[in-house]
Write a protein that holds these residues in place. Structure first.
Motif, mmCIF file in Angstrom:
data_model
loop_
_atom_site.group_PDB
_atom_site.id
_atom_site.type_symbol
_atom_site.label_atom_id
_atom_site.label_comp_id
_atom_site.label_asym_id
_atom_site.label_seq_id
_atom_site.Cartn_x
_atom_site.Cartn_y
_atom_site.Cartn_z
ATOM 1 N N HIS B 45 73.010 112.524 45.601
ATOM 2 C CA HIS B 45 72.670 112.137 46.966
ATOM 3 C C HIS B 45 71.766 110.927 46.942
ATOM 4 N N ARG B 46 71.939 110.067 47.952
ATOM 5 C CA ARG B 46 71.179 108.813 47.961
ATOM 6 C C ARG B 46 69.736 108.997 48.419
ATOM 7 N N ALA B 47 69.476 110.074 49.126
ATOM 8 C CA ALA B 47 68.119 110.394 49.569
ATOM 9 C C ALA B 47 67.461 109.218 50.273
ATOM 10 N N CYS B 48 68.207 108.557 51.153
ATOM 11 C CA CYS B 48 67.641 107.367 51.780
ATOM 12 C C CYS B 48 67.369 107.538 53.266
ATOM 13 N N CYS B 49 67.966 108.555 53.928
ATOM 14 C CA CYS B 49 67.706 108.678 55.365
ATOM 15 C C CYS B 49 66.319 109.283 55.597
ATOM 16 N N ARG B 50 65.866 110.089 54.667
ATOM 17 C CA ARG B 50 64.535 110.706 54.667
ATOM 18 C C ARG B 50 64.307 111.659 55.828
ATOM 19 N N LEU B 53 63.060 115.691 54.889
ATOM 20 C CA LEU B 53 61.736 115.927 54.312
ATOM 21 C C LEU B 53 61.262 117.362 54.512
ATOM 22 N N THR B 66 61.771 115.085 49.345
ATOM 23 C CA THR B 66 63.083 114.966 49.976
ATOM 24 C C THR B 66 63.924 116.145 49.508
ATOM 25 N N VAL B 92 60.462 109.253 61.484
ATOM 26 C CA VAL B 92 61.653 108.697 60.822
ATOM 27 C C VAL B 92 62.838 108.706 61.787
ATOM 28 N N LEU B 96 65.109 105.596 63.242
ATOM 29 C CA LEU B 96 66.577 105.518 63.204
ATOM 30 C C LEU B 96 67.137 105.317 64.602
ATOM 31 N N ILE B 131 73.319 103.383 60.411
ATOM 32 C CA ILE B 131 71.964 103.768 60.000
ATOM 33 C C ILE B 131 71.737 103.479 58.512
ATOM 34 N N LEU B 132 72.667 102.788 57.890
ATOM 35 C CA LEU B 132 72.574 102.407 56.470
ATOM 36 C C LEU B 132 72.375 103.618 55.543
#
Lengths: 599, 254
Positions: B45-50, B53, B66, B92, B96, B131-132
């Motif tokens: 998983h990219r764990a980028c949206c955060r 948490l 995360t 966060v 977004l 949302i990248l």
């Protein structure tokens, strides 16, 4: 007067930019043209950075130790005349002006150097960085020779005893990192040198690699022996062309001399070193982004909760050390960890190199024992603030660091103390600011830098910084609103916890520390529409104090919009309809006659 | 057998194996943690949206982690709705929401998390849905074409093909668009063609029923790995029907 045997010409990046090569050529030509007497062997050596970059090019006569500053090629004849006689006074380090001027001939007399303690920089500016023999002549590779007779455990114990902590800013104990890596039986292992120094205004690591490349390489070889690595990589930011050339030259020389390669100094140990050129991203100084970059992947930090010593480069155990940490290793092995631990404070051992820039009289590279106070750095070594203006703040640790106000100047600088006050020592960048620096604008500058240099992967860092930049820009341009300070704090605290990597988690520091220590300045911008420092153009108008103005005309000549008029020797006036509030007049005025007020 | 731990999530006792991610254990136990960049189809998983948490407490020390990538390696207590978690998650989410004002899904989530008030000051991007989260890039890579990637860095980051040009690697399969949580990857389709990432693809149709199968390139790409060397262009539904017909004929059901 002792005979001069050597002329050392500082050829660090700063001095080269100021014409050091031309000076060296002129000196060589002068020596040649005089066909100097055969008893004296004169030699011009091109060394690394001597530290006082702002006063370069620097020429040092050895062994009599006369230092000349701001040397021009046309000074060559006078310098050669002075080889055995009186020093050329106009080229010496000077404090004060006119009759009160004091001149300092020797390095140790010069207050800029007197309180320094050089370990990492001990050979920088002293030896020719392109000469392996020169490095060996000052004890180079003796640490490695010792290490080759030790077991990995003994090497690590020595480093643990020294108390060395990661000088890239995190302060993780180097010995512990090595011991963890040594404990894994998963081969191959890697040792990586982080030479991606990216903080604005910082040049410690660059100068170290330029001036003493073999020290970094020796440190890496010793580290490789300790953890059992046979491959090492130096990740050097691409802007550091000279550092890269010197490191490559040193690597080539080390291979030729049998110090690197299949048999290190005739033993069974192997190590191959190579350089990887950084792609110019600030975020690639972050450990996992750096490793991704070496692997040829996008330079984004990895999200995994697993440490690099266990799974780093190509998912193998990897030790990543900063340039300055590695350059400290040879001395630790040569003199022993206990000897190194005598310098510094209880929890932060040894020395730290700082790149001190900004509104301080003597800028440059300084190395001091850990625990030295900021006041000593700024006033004793740096000589105080330019124009003796009031000190306002010192920005330490670059974009991840904070702004420290005057009442904290007596704190010892080490890994832990500044953190308790919400700032940090960081990697060693220090920017000194006087009363004409706006702290909101400083915060905006750093956040703007980070908006471009964040990798943009995680939401808090990318979007949080975008919003913080917008709010800070609004405040600087007079559109600040009630509640902005609280929102900035709220965003900042979320970034500290929720960001993916250390870059994001420390990114709000410039904002949070300026709010903490200079909240009144934010409030003046928002509530009173006034920039107390007179920097933010939208919130500042300039006026001339008729009592102080001497009518010298300097201000009107510096004004880009011809907004200032007045008769000679009579008080001038500013036409506010033409004034763009750039502040050039205030910089130009020698009589403090330009006043600022809100709009 | 892997080591197991007794942990608590929001006070509920749960059992998990060494190294399991918090998010996975929570969901198995009926505790929902929101996430945007996490997809079951991918192991990493990219764990980028955060957004996912949570707080973990180990030996009295609490930290924010995360949950989608945090491996449980000891006994611990996890809090998915602590005051700190809710505050940071709502910030966060608000970030977004300001980034993707055109995404109904994101706006709805922000409302549910009460991240729609108190953040009026945040600037909104124009016409943005993305949302990248990077799921599109992950899907494209997993498929083996690697036609799109995140480009630029910092606030300029976006998803695109190299130099925003038509990319020979793209097969127009729509994996990126289908995995996108906000529907932000635009494509156009008519009876004969499909256009995505600045590239126009010819559509191929089932020889039997005439239904669109996909782009010619995606059909060729899928066929490359298929064991079936039947050259006929037949859609899945017709293939199934053919098998069913054959079975029926065999058992004389018709």
């Amino acid at each position: 007067m002792a005979k001069t045997e050597k002329l050392l010409v500082c050829c660090g990046t700063g001095c080269i930019a100021n014409g050091a090569y031309d000076v060296a050529d002129a000196l060589e030509a002068e020596i040649k043209s005089r066909g100097l007497d055969v008893n004296v062997e004169l030699k011009v050596e091109r060394t690394g950075c001597s530290g006082e970059c702002e006063a370069g090019p620097i020429v040092r006569l050895m062994p009599r130790d006369t230092m000349y500053y701001k040397v021009k090629p046309k000074d060559a004849a006078d310098i050669i005349d002075s080889l055995e006689g009186e020093a050329v006074q106009r080229l010496l380090y000077r404090e004060g002006k006119g009759k009160d001027a004091k001149y300092f001939e020797h390095m140790q007399d010069n207050p800029f150097y007197a309180k320094q303690h050089k370990i990492v920089l001990k050979d920088v500016g002293v030896i020719d960085p392109l000469s392996l023999d020169a490095y060996k002549a000052v004890g180079g590779y003796e640490g490695l020779e010792k290490a080759l007779k030790m077991t990995p455990d003994e090497i690590i114990t020595e480093v643990e005893k020294s108390g060395l902590r990661g000088k890239g800013g995190a302060g993780f104990p180097t010995g512990r990192k090595w011991r963890t890596a040594a404990g894994y039986d998963n081969f191959p292992k890697y040792i990586v040198c982080n030479g991606d120094e990216g903080d604005p205004g910082a040049f410690m690591d660059g100068s170290t690699m330029e001036g003493s490349p073999h020290a970094v390489i020796e440190g890496m070889i010793i580290g490789a022996l300790a953890i059992g690595a046979e491959t090492g990589v130096l990740y050097i930011r691409d802007e550091y062309a000279l550092a890269r050339d010197h490191i490559q030259h040193a690597i080539d020389d080390a291979y030729k001399a049998g110090i690197l390669g299949d048999s290190i100094m005739g033993t069974d140990h192997k190590l191959d070193l190579s350089i990887v050129r950084g792609g110019g991203a600030f975020v690639c100084g972050e450990s996992t982004a750096l490793m991704n970059s070496i692997e040829g992947k996008v330079g984004e930090p990895r999200p995994k909760y697993i440490r690099s010593v266990q799974s780093g480069l190509f998912e193998q155990p990897t030790v990543l050390n900063n340039v300055e940490s590695l350059a400290s290793i040879p001395t630790i092995l040569r003199l022993g960890g206990d000897e190194y631990a005598k310098v510094g404070t209880e929890k932060s051992k040894g020395t730290k190199v700082f790149a001190m820039v900004g509104k301080v009289k003597h800028t440059g590279l300084v190395e001091v024992p850990m625990g030295t106070t900021l006041r000593t750095l700024i006033y004793d070594i740096g000589g105080g603030i330019i124009g003796d203006r009031p000190f306002k703040a010192i920005q330490t640790g670059g974009p991840s660091g904070g702004c420290i106000p005057e009442d904290l100047l007596d704190l010892p600088v080490d890994f832990d103390t500044l953190k308790e006050y919400g700032a940090m020592m960081g990697s060693g960048g220090m920017i000194v600011m006087d009363d004409r620096s706006c702290m909101v604008e400083v915060a905006r500058y750093y956040i703007d830098f980070l908006c471009e240099e964040s990798c943009g992967k995680c939401t808090p860092c990318r979007e949080g910084l975008r919003q913080m930049r917008a709010i800070l820009t609004d405040i600087c341009e007079g559109r600040g609103k009630e509640g902005d300070i609280e929102l900035l704090e709220r965003l900042g605290h979320t970034l500290e916890d929720a960001s993916l990597c250390a870059l994001g988690r420390t990114a709000p520091n410039p904002v949070l520390t300026t709010i903490k220590f200079f909240r009144d300045e934010y409030e003046a911008h928002i509530k009173e529409h006034r920039c107390p420092a007179g920097v933010c153009a939208a919130l500042t108008s300039f006026k001339i104090d008729a009592d102080k103005c001497t009518g010298c005309g300097l201000c009107s000549r510096s004004c880009p919009t011809d907004a200032i008029s007045g008769e000679k020797k009579e008080a001038h006036v500013i036409d506010t309809s033409k004034c763009i509030a750039c502040g050039s007049c205030r910089e130009a005025c020698n009589f403090d006659a330009i006043m600022t007020e809100g709009r | 057998m892997a080591k197991t731990y007794e942990i608590t999530i929001d006070g509920k006792k749960c059992t998990c194996e060494h190294g399991e991610y918090i998010w996975d254990v929570a969901h198995r136990n009926g505790i929902k943690i929101p996430a945007l960049c996490r997809h079951d189809a991918f192991g990493d998983h990219r764990a980028c949206c955060r957004i996912c948490l949570v707080e973990v407490e180990i030996k009295g020390r609490r930290k924010v982690v995360t949950s989608c990538v945090y491996p449980i390696e000891c006994e611990c207590d996890i809090y998915t709705k602590s005051e700190k978690v809710l505050e940071e998650r709502s910030v966060v989410m608000a970030l977004l929401a300001a980034r993707s004002p055109e995404s109904e899904k994101i706006q709805g989530m922000a409302k549910r998390m009460e991240a729609d008030t108190g953040f009026e000051r945040l600037i909104k991007l124009d016409n943005e849905k993305c949302i990248l989260c990077g799921l599109c890039v992950q899907a494209c890579n997993a498929l083996g074409t690697g036609a799109i990637s995140t480009v630029n860095r910092g606030t300029d980051k976006e998803v695109s093909t190299p130099y925003d040009k038509e990319n020979i690697s793209c097969i127009g399969c729509l994996s990126c668009a289908n995995v996108c949580p906000t529907g932000s990857i635009a494509f156009e389709e008519d009876a004969e063609s499909r256009t995505i990432w600045n590239k126009k693809f010819e559509l191929v149709k089932c020889e039997k029923c005439g239904e669109v199968i996909g782009t010619k390139e995606s059909y060729e790409f899928a066929k490359k790995d298929a064991k079936d060397d039947n050259d006929a262009l037949v859609c899945d539904a017709c293939k199934k029907k053919a098998i069913a017909d054959e079975l029926a004929a065999t058992y004389r059901l018709a």
